[in-house]
Motif scaffolding. Sequence first.
Motif, PDB file in Angstrom:
ATOM      1  N   TYR A  11      -1.862  -2.298  -3.729  1.00  0.00           N
ATOM      2  CA  TYR A  11      -1.346  -2.936  -4.923  1.00  0.00           C
ATOM      3  C   TYR A  11      -1.071  -4.411  -4.670  1.00  0.00           C
ATOM      4  N   ARG A  14       6.295   2.996  -0.543  1.00  0.00           N
ATOM      5  CA  ARG A  14       5.377   1.876  -0.673  1.00  0.00           C
ATOM      6  C   ARG A  14       5.653   0.859   0.435  1.00  0.00           C
ATOM      7  N   ARG A  61       0.841  -1.188   0.000  1.00  0.00           N
ATOM      8  CA  ARG A  61       0.000   0.000   0.000  1.00  0.00           C
ATOM      9  C   ARG A  61       0.879   1.241   0.000  1.00  0.00           C
ATOM     10  N   GLN A  62       0.304   2.322  -0.509  1.00  0.00           N
ATOM     11  CA  GLN A  62       1.067   3.550  -0.625  1.00  0.00           C
ATOM     12  C   GLN A  62       0.146   4.759  -0.575  1.00  0.00           C
ATOM     13  N   SER A 106       9.475  -3.840  -1.996  1.00  0.00           N
ATOM     14  CA  SER A 106       8.785  -3.688  -3.266  1.00  0.00           C
ATOM     15  C   SER A 106       9.696  -3.954  -4.454  1.00  0.00           C
ATOM     16  N   TRP A 147       3.170  -6.004 -11.248  1.00  0.00           N
ATOM     17  CA  TRP A 147       2.296  -5.161 -10.432  1.00  0.00           C
ATOM     18  C   TRP A 147       0.973  -4.881 -11.107  1.00  0.00           C
TER      19      TRP A 147
END
Length: 127
Positions: free
Chosen positions: A95, A45, A38-39, A112, A118
């Motif tokens: 994501y 991230r 998540r970001q 990440s 992605w």
Amino acid sequence: HVQLVESGGGSVQAGGSLTLSCAVPRNTYTTNCIGWFRQVPGKEREGVAAIMILGGTTYYADSVKGRFTISQDNAKNTVYLQVNSLKPEDTAMYYCAARASGWFCDGGLGTSSEYVHWGQGTQVTVS
């Protein structure tokens, strides 16, 4: 290019829940590790959860342990993230990501940069 597809985000009140889905192309599903990140704007991230496709071992960030659950349905080529007891600080773009074919989770979420496939993300907003 191969791309994962997330869905299921939305806007909920604190304490609510959502189920996020990640549709994984079959060629990407040859990976042995899929994670959720998540970001929020201006921040790094953050890894949330990951699952070993072979064996089902799961990993969670400390901030979500006991509230979030990652699972898989191999027949549907889908990975889920059930998010419960949501807090305002959970607000983010979520994501789904996969490591390269044949790669494992290496005993944790990883970073990440270790994930190569992605999706475009699904927004979760908690108020």
